[in-house]
Structure formats: structure tokens, C-alpha cells
Design a protein around this motif. Structure first.
Motif, PDB file in Angstrom:
ATOM      1  N   LEU A 118       0.162  15.558   0.165  1.00  0.00           N
ATOM      2  CA  LEU A 118      -0.704  14.229   0.456  1.00  0.00           C
ATOM      3  C   LEU A 118       0.533  13.116  -0.546  1.00  0.00           C
ATOM      4  CD1 LEU A 118      -4.035  14.003  -2.165  1.00  0.00           C
ATOM      5  CD2 LEU A 118      -3.734  13.713   0.667  1.00  0.00           C
ATOM      6  N   SER A 119       1.212  13.583  -1.055  1.00  0.00           N
ATOM      7  CA  SER A 119       2.802  12.904  -1.129  1.00  0.00           C
ATOM      8  C   SER A 119       3.634  13.420   0.688  1.00  0.00           C
ATOM      9  CB  SER A 119       3.632  13.611  -2.135  1.00  0.00           C
ATOM     10  OG  SER A 119       3.997  14.647  -2.167  1.00  0.00           O
ATOM     11  N   ARG A 120       3.864  14.000   1.292  1.00  0.00           N
ATOM     12  CA  ARG A 120       4.286  14.132   2.559  1.00  0.00           C
ATOM     13  C   ARG A 120       3.176  13.512   3.694  1.00  0.00           C
ATOM     14  NH1 ARG A 120       6.978  20.144   3.753  1.00  0.00           N
ATOM     15  NH2 ARG A 120       7.918  18.978   6.109  1.00  0.00           N
ATOM     16  N   VAL A 121       1.804  13.650   3.704  1.00  0.00           N
ATOM     17  CA  VAL A 121       1.313  12.979   4.795  1.00  0.00           C
ATOM     18  C   VAL A 121       1.603  11.446   4.006  1.00  0.00           C
ATOM     19  CG1 VAL A 121      -1.361  12.199   5.110  1.00  0.00           C
ATOM     20  CG2 VAL A 121      -0.635  14.351   4.579  1.00  0.00           C
ATOM     21  N   ALA A 158       0.774  -1.203  -0.267  1.00  0.00           N
ATOM     22  CA  ALA A 158       0.411   0.132  -0.073  1.00  0.00           C
ATOM     23  C   ALA A 158       0.848   1.253   0.001  1.00  0.00           C
ATOM     24  CB  ALA A 158      -0.957   0.040   1.343  1.00  0.00           C
ATOM     25  N   TRP A 159       2.397   1.588   0.931  1.00  0.00           N
ATOM     26  CA  TRP A 159       3.120   2.496   0.767  1.00  0.00           C
ATOM     27  C   TRP A 159       3.624   2.806  -0.553  1.00  0.00           C
ATOM     28  CZ3 TRP A 159       8.208   3.826   0.599  1.00  0.00           C
ATOM     29  CH2 TRP A 159       8.700   4.406   0.709  1.00  0.00           C
ATOM     30  N   ARG A 160       3.462   1.754  -1.449  1.00  0.00           N
ATOM     31  CA  ARG A 160       4.230   1.804  -2.431  1.00  0.00           C
ATOM     32  C   ARG A 160       3.745   2.676  -3.441  1.00  0.00           C
ATOM     33  NH1 ARG A 160       9.914   0.170  -3.358  1.00  0.00           N
ATOM     34  NH2 ARG A 160      10.983  -1.112  -1.499  1.00  0.00           N
ATOM     35  N   VAL A 161       2.559   2.229  -3.490  1.00  0.00           N
ATOM     36  CA  VAL A 161       0.648   2.240  -4.425  1.00  0.00           C
ATOM     37  C   VAL A 161       0.883   3.913  -4.313  1.00  0.00           C
ATOM     38  CG1 VAL A 161      -1.309   2.489  -5.413  1.00  0.00           C
ATOM     39  CG2 VAL A 161       0.025   0.314  -4.708  1.00  0.00           C
ATOM     40  N   LEU A 162       1.381   4.145  -2.872  1.00  0.00           N
ATOM     41  CA  LEU A 162       0.832   5.617  -2.786  1.00  0.00           C
ATOM     42  C   LEU A 162       1.599   6.278  -2.946  1.00  0.00           C
ATOM     43  CD1 LEU A 162      -1.452   5.125   0.527  1.00  0.00           C
ATOM     44  CD2 LEU A 162      -2.578   5.633  -1.174  1.00  0.00           C
ATOM     45  N   GLN A 163       2.599   6.060  -2.522  1.00  0.00           N
ATOM     46  CA  GLN A 163       4.021   7.124  -3.137  1.00  0.00           C
ATOM     47  C   GLN A 163       4.033   7.166  -4.697  1.00  0.00           C
ATOM     48  OE1 GLN A 163       7.549   5.552  -2.858  1.00  0.00           O
ATOM     49  NE2 GLN A 163       8.605   6.802  -1.460  1.00  0.00           N
ATOM     50  N   ALA A 196       2.478  16.566   9.570  1.00  0.00           N
ATOM     51  CA  ALA A 196       2.897  16.178   7.559  1.00  0.00           C
ATOM     52  C   ALA A 196       2.042  17.553   7.256  1.00  0.00           C
ATOM     53  CB  ALA A 196       2.444  15.007   7.585  1.00  0.00           C
ATOM     54  N   VAL A 197       0.173  17.645   7.549  1.00  0.00           N
ATOM     55  CA  VAL A 197      -0.064  18.594   6.963  1.00  0.00           C
ATOM     56  C   VAL A 197       0.152  19.766   7.137  1.00  0.00           C
ATOM     57  CG1 VAL A 197      -2.867  19.641   6.544  1.00  0.00           C
ATOM     58  CG2 VAL A 197      -2.133  16.818   6.709  1.00  0.00           C
ATOM     59  N   PHE A 198       0.227  20.003   8.067  1.00  0.00           N
ATOM     60  CA  PHE A 198       0.623  21.571   8.793  1.00  0.00           C
ATOM     61  C   PHE A 198       1.542  21.529   8.112  1.00  0.00           C
ATOM     62  CE2 PHE A 198      -2.715  20.828  11.507  1.00  0.00           C
ATOM     63  CZ  PHE A 198      -3.442  21.780  12.168  1.00  0.00           C
ATOM     64  N   ARG A 236       3.079  11.825  -6.039  1.00  0.00           N
ATOM     65  CA  ARG A 236       4.087  12.383  -5.225  1.00  0.00           C
ATOM     66  C   ARG A 236       4.342  13.977  -5.431  1.00  0.00           C
ATOM     67  NH1 ARG A 236       7.458   8.876  -8.752  1.00  0.00           N
ATOM     68  NH2 ARG A 236       6.006   7.313  -9.664  1.00  0.00           N
ATOM     69  N   PRO A 237       5.419  14.502  -4.776  1.00  0.00           N
ATOM     70  CA  PRO A 237       5.682  15.967  -4.807  1.00  0.00           C
ATOM     71  C   PRO A 237       5.462  16.727  -5.931  1.00  0.00           C
ATOM     72  CG  PRO A 237       7.388  14.613  -3.977  1.00  0.00           C
ATOM     73  CD  PRO A 237       6.501  13.868  -4.571  1.00  0.00           C
ATOM     74  N   THR A 238       5.325  15.901  -7.399  1.00  0.00           N
ATOM     75  CA  THR A 238       5.084  17.361  -7.944  1.00  0.00           C
ATOM     76  C   THR A 238       3.303  17.896  -8.685  1.00  0.00           C
ATOM     77  OG1 THR A 238       5.472  15.181  -9.512  1.00  0.00           O
ATOM     78  CG2 THR A 238       7.095  16.439  -9.058  1.00  0.00           C
ATOM     79  N   ASN A 239       2.949  16.377  -8.529  1.00  0.00           N
ATOM     80  CA  ASN A 239       1.541  16.667  -8.019  1.00  0.00           C
ATOM     81  C   ASN A 239       0.711  16.623  -7.120  1.00  0.00           C
ATOM     82  OD1 ASN A 239       2.051  14.331  -7.589  1.00  0.00           O
ATOM     83  ND2 ASN A 239       0.901  12.548  -9.425  1.00  0.00           N
ATOM     84  N   ALA A 240       1.430  16.279  -6.403  1.00  0.00           N
ATOM     85  CA  ALA A 240       0.271  16.338  -5.201  1.00  0.00           C
ATOM     86  C   ALA A 240       1.455  16.603  -3.817  1.00  0.00           C
ATOM     87  CB  ALA A 240      -1.042  14.708  -4.652  1.00  0.00           C
ATOM     88  N   PRO A 241       2.000  18.059  -3.718  1.00  0.00           N
ATOM     89  CA  PRO A 241       3.440  17.763  -2.464  1.00  0.00           C
ATOM     90  C   PRO A 241       2.396  17.499  -0.939  1.00  0.00           C
ATOM     91  CG  PRO A 241       2.120  20.606  -3.406  1.00  0.00           C
ATOM     92  CD  PRO A 241       1.691  19.004  -4.230  1.00  0.00           C
TER      93      PRO A 241
END
Length: 368
Positions: free
Chosen positions: A45-48, A29-34, A104-106, A38-43
Motif C-alpha cells: 500500500l505504501s508503494r501504491v 491526503a497524500w501526506r496522511v496516507l503516507q 505499483a501493485v505488480f 509506511r514501507p515497514t507496516n504496509a509495503p
């Protein structure tokens, strides 16, 4: 005899298998979500997704153990203690994971401004996010600790009894936690109204410094000599203080000069402009030199200069003082403040004769 042994072994192997499956599912699940975020399209969510990875893995492991523990062939007492320990571990790991995701969100919104964009708006947003981040983490910590304690029968019994006597308990807890609650409420008010922000230049208790940190209960002011002044949050809502950068960081600074009445004001005004033009400390907004007062022996001049921030204004004022005194010393030394004492010789009379005789009695070597 083989069948009971194999069933017992299988029962003890069930938690191991469940943990292995949980770890594998977490990794997949972690690899799929990663890959999806990505930081380029969802900075954000990628950090979360990246934050709290270890905590999430532990939470899944404890969840798998919690589901497989009832299958173990253990006595009732041991089963209860093991289930309680695993439940506490699951609650703690889940709270840890939630705290990591919330932080991470903040943090993602805090880092959205680049180093060249960290001006007024960035400081305003950072103050709000910092205060609410701490409050959110404290809330998660309190809820997690509460659920963990409620799994213990003794603590649960005490909690029920406290709820039964909520009136007395509420009064006692209210009196004991009044400073903490007051500071928490003050933190929310400061985050919303923002009388101070992180990075503001303030004067508190006669000390000038910058707001370095705003916690849930106090504010850290970094004084100009690198000391730290710790001030409760409620102070900024109950007592007056100076905020030099409330609306904008630029500021005016004044330099006072005390000179003799014979000083040429136009020459000093021209020299001030030359000093300001020769330095990058001046932001080219305001400059002026005026006679602000006439005293008994001196004339008071005020040089008004502008700077982009409070620290630069201090350096600029020191530079103006040095250069103006140097100019007066070199060009108009007689214009510096001085005391005059005139001794008038009596024209005639006994006093004049005595003074003349005293002067004539002084030899060349200074002896009479």
C-alpha cells in the motif's frame, strides 16, 4: 456597472480557487496516507500511495476545472469545446493515475524477493507477474483511449455506426488483429502454464541463450554472445524448443575424447576427478568417464560432469577438455589418435632386388 464586473471576475476566479483547493486537498491526503501506510507496516500500500502522485494531482485538478467550467461566462460553442478539452484531460490523467497504481501493485510483489532468494520460485512468480502486468496496463490504456475518443462527437458517431454493423466490423477487425490477439492469448497461456520463464536457458532456432524479457507479443532471448533473438510468443506454443532449466537450473554436461586404444582408462579417470576437485565450477553431484564407442582407429570416451547452471556447465566442459588434453600430451603422448602406415620389404624376388638397388643408390646427401 460594478456589479456585473465583479460577478464576471468572480466567475473567472472560480476555476483558480477550485484548482487551488484540489491541490491542497491532494497534498493533505497524500501526506496522511503516507504516514498511515509506511514501507515497514504496509509495503504494498505504501508503494501504491507513492506511485502516480503527479498523475493523481492532475486528475484532481482537471476534476475541479470540470466542475467549475460551467460557471464561466463564455459562449455556448467555446464552453462546449473547453468542457470537452477538460474532460479529455481528466480522462487521460485518471487513466495515467490508475496505470501507475496498478503497475505499483505488480512491482511491489515482484520486489518482495531479495537478491539471495531469486531462484526457481522467484523466476516463476516474476514471469506470471510480468505478463499480467503488461496485460493490465494495456487494458487500462485501451479503456482510457476509448473513453477519450468517445468524448469527440465524430468518433462517437462512427463508433455507433460500427456497432450497428457489428458483423462486418467484427470480421474485419478479427482478421486484421489476429496476430496481435493470438500473441496476447499466447501470453496468458505462457503465464499460466509456464513452458518458459524469465531467466530460463533455452535453445531456439539452434541458438542457445537465456530468456531476458517476456512482453505482451514477443520474447527476447539473450544469446551467449550478447545478441538478442526476438521470438513471437506463439512460437513457444506451436514449435518444439529446448528448455534446459524447466524444473531446476542444474545441468549435466558431456565432454567427448577420442584417443588411441593404448590409453590407460583408470589413469584418465583419476585425472578427471583431480580436475573436478580443483575447480569450483563442479557442483559435486555427478561425474563419470566411460568408453562409449570403439571406432576403426580411435576409442571414444565420454566424461560426464554436472554444474549448477548452463553457463557454468559450458565453462566446466571447456576446462575439462583443456586439462585432459594437457594430461595426455604430457603423460601419454603415444595415446593420442594417430594413423599407422607399415611398409613391408619384400623378402625375395625381382621387386626386392629393385628396392635394394634403389636404397643403395641414395647417397649421404640424399642424391642418387
Amino acid at each position: 456597472m460594478e456589479f456585473p464586473i465583479s460577478s464576471t471576475v468572480a466567475a473567472f476566479l472560480a476555476p483558480v480557487v477550485a484548482v487551488a483547493i484540489a491541490i491542497a486537498l491532494h497534498e493533505v491526503a497524500w501526506r496522511v496516507l503516507q504516514r498511515l501506510f509506511r514501507p515497514t507496516n504496509a509495503p504494498v500500500l505504501s508503494r501504491v500511495v507513492r506511485a502516480g502522485r503527479t498523475a493523481t494531482r492532475f486528475a484532481l485538478v482537471f476534476a475541479a476545472l470540470l466542475a467549475s467550467v460551467p460557471a464561466l461566462p463564455l459562449p455556448a460553442t467555446a464552453m462546449e469545446m473547453l468542457a470537452r478539452a477538460v474532460g479529455i484531460g481528466f480522462i487521460g490523467a485518471l487513466g495515467w493515475a490508475v496505470a501507475g497504481k496498478v503497475g505499483a501493485v505488480f512491482d511491489a510483489y515482484l520486489d518482495r524477493s531479495g537478491p539471495n532468494e531469486r531462484g526457481f520460485e522467484w523466476r516463476r512468480r516474476r514471469t506470471k507477474l510480468t505478463v499480467f502486468r503488461r496485460l493490465a496496463l494495456l487494458t487500462v490504456l485501451g479503456i482510457t483511449a476509448g473513453f477519450m475518443l468517445m468524448t469527440v462527437p465524430l468518433v462517437r458517431t462512427i463508433g455507433i455506426s460500427l456497432f450497428a454493423s457489428a458483423g462486418v466490423a467484427g470480421i474485419v477487425l478479427g482478421i486484421a488483429a489476429r496476430p496481435t490477439i493470438a500473441n496476447l492469448i499466447a501470453g496468458i497461456q505462457i503465464a499460466l502454464t509456464q513452458p518458459i520463464r524469465i531467466g530460463d536457458s533455452v535453445v531456439v532456432e539452434g541458438e542457445w541463450g537465456n530468456v531476458d524479457e517476456i512482453t505482451s507479443t514477443y520474447v527476447v532471448v539473450r544469446i551467449w554472445d550478447d545478441r538478442r533473438l526476438i521470438v513471437p510468443l506463439g512460437y513457444f506454443l506451436e514449435k518444439p524448443f529446448q528448455n534446459w532449466t524447466r524444473d531446476a537450473p542444474n545441468i549435466l554436461g558431456s565432454v567427448m575424447l577420442y584417443v588411441d586404444y593404448s590409453v590407460p582408462i583408470p589413469a584418465l579417470r583419476d585425472q578427471l576427478r583431480k580436475v573436478l576437485d580443483s575447480t569450483s565450477l563442479w557442483d559435486k553431484r555427478v561425474w563419470n568417464l566411460q568408453v562409449t564407442d570403439l571406432k576403426e582407429h580411435t576409442m571414444e570416451l565420454r566424461a560426464l560432469v554436472s554444474a549448477p547452471d548452463a553457463g557454468t556447465a559450458w565453462d566446466l566442459r571447456c576446462l575439462v577438455r583443456e586439462e585432459m588434453i594437457r594430461f595426455l600430451t604430457e603423460q601419454y603422448p603415444g595415446s593420442l589418435p594417430r594413423e599407422r602406415l607399415d611398409l613391408a620389404r619384400p623378402a625375395s624376388g625381382a621387386a626386392g632386388e629393385r628396392l635394394a638397388s634403389m636404397e643403395s643408390g641414395v647417397g649421404a646427401n640424399g642424391q642418387t
